[in-house]
Write an enzyme that holds these catalytic residues in place. Structure first.
Site, PDB file in Angstrom:
ATOM      1  N   ASP A  45       0.874  -1.165   0.000  1.00 38.59           N
ATOM      2  CA  ASP A  45       0.000   0.000   0.000  1.00 38.59           C
ATOM      3  C   ASP A  45       0.915   1.220   0.000  1.00 38.59           C
ATOM      4  O   ASP A  45       1.598   1.496   0.989  1.00 38.59           O
ATOM      5  CB  ASP A  45      -0.894  -0.007   1.239  1.00 38.59           C
ATOM      6  CG  ASP A  45      -1.829   1.195   1.304  1.00 38.59           C
ATOM      7  OD1 ASP A  45      -1.646   2.151   0.528  1.00 38.59           O
ATOM      8  OD2 ASP A  45      -2.742   1.191   2.159  1.00 38.59           O
ATOM      9  N   SER A  68       1.786  12.658 -17.732  1.00 38.04           N
ATOM     10  CA  SER A  68       0.828  12.677 -18.833  1.00 38.04           C
ATOM     11  C   SER A  68       0.785  14.060 -19.464  1.00 38.04           C
ATOM     12  O   SER A  68       1.403  15.015 -18.970  1.00 38.04           O
ATOM     13  CB  SER A  68      -0.576  12.288 -18.343  1.00 38.04           C
ATOM     14  OG  SER A  68      -1.255  13.417 -17.808  1.00 38.04           O
ATOM     15  N   TYR A 121      -5.291  17.221 -10.564  1.00 39.44           N
ATOM     16  CA  TYR A 121      -4.648  16.311 -11.512  1.00 39.44           C
ATOM     17  C   TYR A 121      -3.545  17.016 -12.286  1.00 39.44           C
ATOM     18  O   TYR A 121      -2.406  16.543 -12.361  1.00 39.44           O
ATOM     19  CB  TYR A 121      -5.682  15.739 -12.482  1.00 39.44           C
ATOM     20  CG  TYR A 121      -5.083  14.798 -13.512  1.00 39.44           C
ATOM     21  CD1 TYR A 121      -4.885  13.455 -13.212  1.00 39.44           C
ATOM     22  CD2 TYR A 121      -4.700  15.252 -14.772  1.00 39.44           C
ATOM     23  CE1 TYR A 121      -4.328  12.591 -14.135  1.00 39.44           C
ATOM     24  CE2 TYR A 121      -4.134  14.403 -15.701  1.00 39.44           C
ATOM     25  CZ  TYR A 121      -3.949  13.069 -15.383  1.00 39.44           C
ATOM     26  OH  TYR A 121      -3.377  12.218 -16.309  1.00 39.44           O
ATOM     27  N   LYS A 123       0.518  16.275 -12.201  1.00 42.32           N
ATOM     28  CA  LYS A 123       1.302  15.818 -13.348  1.00 42.32           C
ATOM     29  C   LYS A 123       2.418  16.799 -13.682  1.00 42.32           C
ATOM     30  O   LYS A 123       3.526  16.390 -14.058  1.00 42.32           O
ATOM     31  CB  LYS A 123       0.391  15.590 -14.562  1.00 42.32           C
ATOM     32  CG  LYS A 123      -0.579  14.439 -14.377  1.00 42.32           C
ATOM     33  CD  LYS A 123       0.126  13.156 -13.941  1.00 42.32           C
ATOM     34  CE  LYS A 123      -0.829  12.012 -13.683  1.00 42.32           C
ATOM     35  NZ  LYS A 123      -0.165  10.802 -13.163  1.00 42.32           N
ATOM     36  N   THR A 165      -6.374   1.126 -21.401  1.00 36.38           N
ATOM     37  CA  THR A 165      -6.436   0.310 -20.191  1.00 36.38           C
ATOM     38  C   THR A 165      -7.853  -0.234 -20.019  1.00 36.38           C
ATOM     39  O   THR A 165      -8.787   0.150 -20.733  1.00 36.38           O
ATOM     40  CB  THR A 165      -6.067   1.151 -18.961  1.00 36.38           C
ATOM     41  OG1 THR A 165      -7.031   2.212 -18.827  1.00 36.38           O
ATOM     42  CG2 THR A 165      -4.675   1.744 -19.099  1.00 36.38           C
TER      43      THR A 165
END
Length: 327
Positions: A74, A160, A172, A176, A207
């Site tokens: 984890d 990304s 996000y 990145k 994916t």
């Protein structure tokens, strides 16, 4: 097939499915020993859960010709992460490649449903960047401690196109961009020790989760033009292409000339003459071969006739200050 990574010890974090699984398989093809991490050791039988487990990835890597060692981790627990690297040190005494891939923010992004950042709880930031940017830093620290004394190795951080322009929301994009800067700044401090640090940008990767989203959009008969390419899986890559690209970089004795820079998977594939799982060569998301048919759907059947030329970064970055190093 040659095995350029035979004898090399590698780690891929977050490899139960998707991109991490494809990367692990690509390294296995090249003959590497691949430690893989994730929270699900054995296949799940629960309804509504995404398939994927470390055992399934292990089987796929070994079928591809590599040795795979699954370790349940984890990545929100630093002690578990330290135990992983202690085990690698005990087992082999060295580490050649770390791929920072683990990311736990997908569900939070889906739950936000495009709401502006102020309508989400501050915990949205942690959901996107704790097991992500922060965990990449933690694993990089531990990997560097193993690589620098030997003065060899490579750290790849999966980022990304969200590091370049807005997509999926504020946490996000900032995360990145942080991944890109993490790779670039680590490269500065690692360069005297001959350890490379790269930020890796896949394209549109098919994916399990992305395929499910495309199927749902097709079933809902979404006709919005901006989503048509997504529904058609136009210019998609498989996770394996990223694995093959990273394997080629890891086997390149001149990889230090790229350290600190963003590496776009489709362009790396072109540089090394790699193909995807189905034998195709997807275009970079900044190439005319991708951009023109994406904007004009009627051109998609003829995409291979369009020159595979990439737009200069100067044009891509006109609206962005403080851009990452690219190349």
């Amino acid at each position: 097939m040659t095995k350029p990574l035979e004898g090399k010890v590698t780690v891929v974090t977050g490899a139960t499915r998707g991109l991490g699984k494809g990367i692990a398989i690509g390294l296995g093809e090249a003959g590497a020993t691949v430690y893989i991490t994730g929270r699900s050791l054995d296949p799940s039988t629960g309804e509504g859960q995404l398939s994927g487990s470390l055992r399934e990835t292990e089987a796929a890597v070994e079928a591809a010709g590599g040795l795979c060692i699954p370790v349940q981790v984890d990545h929100s627990d630093d002690d578990q992460v330290r135990s992983l690297f202690d085990r690698i040190q005990s087992d082999f005494g060295h580490l050649d490649l770390l791929v920072n891939n683990v990311y736990a923010g997908v569900q939070a992004l889906m739950n936000s449903q495009g709401r502006p950042f102020w309508e989400s709880e501050p915990s949205f930031w942690d959901a996107c960047n704790n097991v992500g940017l922060r965990s990449h830093y933690v694993t990089s620290v531990l990997a560097a401690r193993m690589m620098t004394p030997r003065q060899q190795g490579m750290i790849c951080t999966i980022s990304s196109w969200g590091g370049l322009s807005y997509i999926f929301g504020v946490p996000y994009g900032v995360g990145k961009s942080g991944c890109d800067r993490l790779a670039a700044d680590m490269a500065v401090e690692l360069k005297p020790y001959n350890v490379a640090s790269l930020s890796i940008w896949p394209g549109i990767v098919g994916t399990e989760q992305m395929s499910s989203m495309a199927d749902q959009m097709a079933a809902s008969e979404t006709n919005d033009r901006q989503f048509s390419g997504f529904q058609e899986r136009y210019n998609w890559e498989t996770p394996l292409l990223t694995g093959r690209a990273i394997a080629a970089l890891a086997a390149d004795p001149t990889v230090m000339q790229h350290t600190g820079r963003v590496q776009i998977v489709a362009e790396v594939a072109q540089r090394y003459g790699l193909v995807d799982e189905d034998g195709t060569s997807p275009g970079s998301l900044r190439s005319l071969r991708f951009l023109l048919p994406f904007a004009v759907p009627q051109l998609r059947p003829y995409a291979n006739l369009i020159p595979n030329l990439n737009l200069p970064w100067s044009l891509m970055l006109l609206s962005r200050l403080g851009s990452p190093r690219l190349g």
